[in-house]
Scaffold this motif. Sequence first.
Motif, mmCIF file in Angstrom:
data_model
loop_
_atom_site.group_PDB
_atom_site.id
_atom_site.type_symbol
_atom_site.label_atom_id
_atom_site.label_comp_id
_atom_site.label_asym_id
_atom_site.label_seq_id
_atom_site.Cartn_x
_atom_site.Cartn_y
_atom_site.Cartn_z
ATOM 1 N N ALA A 1 -9.628 -5.484 1.299
ATOM 2 C CA ALA A 1 -9.171 -4.491 0.321
ATOM 3 C C ALA A 1 -8.523 -5.108 -0.913
ATOM 4 O O ALA A 1 -8.499 -4.483 -1.974
ATOM 5 C CB ALA A 1 -8.194 -3.512 0.976
ATOM 6 N N PRO B 1 0.785 -1.227 0.000
ATOM 7 C CA PRO B 1 0.000 0.000 0.000
ATOM 8 C C PRO B 1 0.820 1.283 0.000
ATOM 9 O O PRO B 1 0.292 2.355 -0.299
ATOM 10 C CB PRO B 1 -0.795 -0.110 1.307
ATOM 11 C CG PRO B 1 0.122 -0.864 2.220
ATOM 12 C CD PRO B 1 0.850 -1.834 1.327
ATOM 13 N N TYR C 1 -1.080 -1.357 -4.565
ATOM 14 C CA TYR C 1 -2.533 -1.428 -4.662
ATOM 15 C C TYR C 1 -3.109 -0.124 -4.132
ATOM 16 O O TYR C 1 -2.560 0.519 -3.261
ATOM 17 C CB TYR C 1 -3.115 -2.668 -3.986
ATOM 18 C CG TYR C 1 -2.951 -2.799 -2.488
ATOM 19 C CD1 TYR C 1 -3.837 -2.190 -1.611
ATOM 20 C CD2 TYR C 1 -1.934 -3.568 -1.957
ATOM 21 C CE1 TYR C 1 -3.700 -2.332 -0.246
ATOM 22 C CE2 TYR C 1 -1.788 -3.715 -0.595
ATOM 23 C CZ TYR C 1 -2.677 -3.094 0.262
ATOM 24 O OH TYR C 1 -2.537 -3.239 1.617
ATOM 25 N N GLY C 2 -4.194 0.304 -4.748
ATOM 26 C CA GLY C 2 -4.757 1.614 -4.459
ATOM 27 C C GLY C 2 -4.212 2.671 -5.406
ATOM 28 O O GLY C 2 -4.815 3.718 -5.597
ATOM 29 N N LYS C 3 -3.055 2.399 -6.027
ATOM 30 C CA LYS C 3 -2.444 3.327 -6.987
ATOM 31 C C LYS C 3 -2.381 2.688 -8.373
ATOM 32 O O LYS C 3 -2.772 3.289 -9.352
ATOM 33 C CB LYS C 3 -1.043 3.697 -6.512
ATOM 34 C CG LYS C 3 -0.268 4.583 -7.445
ATOM 35 C CD LYS C 3 1.132 4.843 -6.930
ATOM 36 C CE LYS C 3 1.935 5.595 -7.978
ATOM 37 N NZ LYS C 3 3.351 5.630 -7.651
#
Length: 136
Positions: free
Chosen positions: A61, A14, A33-35
Amino acid sequence: MAKLLGAVVIGAVPSAATERAAREAGADHIIRYGKDDVVEQVRRLAGGVGVGVVYDGVGRATFEASLASLRPRGLLVLFGQLSGPVPPFDPQRLTIFRPPPSPRRRSYPPKSPTASPSPSVRMIAGVSTGFCGGPR
């Protein structure tokens, strides 16, 4: 342990801090992850077919991306719930990861009796025998 058995390790992290830790632990590739689009990046790194095994310690998530990153007959190991538990889901969803049926093949072809064990089987065997630093 996977590196000891010749696996290519893709780490999904993350943040920049965890990226450094993953690289120090030996990850060959890092995805944020998340980007980044985790599924797209994993499939690109795996030649378009997905990976044979995903070890997911994050949970809620990352579950969907972990599942979608698998190749047919891939193995998803959930071993943590850092972001919360994975909600119940319909197991029929797993059928979308099967190859399309053809007139001659209605399911996966059987594995050859002479096929070598999968990387996950070799890793479990290595841990259980102490080869990878597991209990003896």
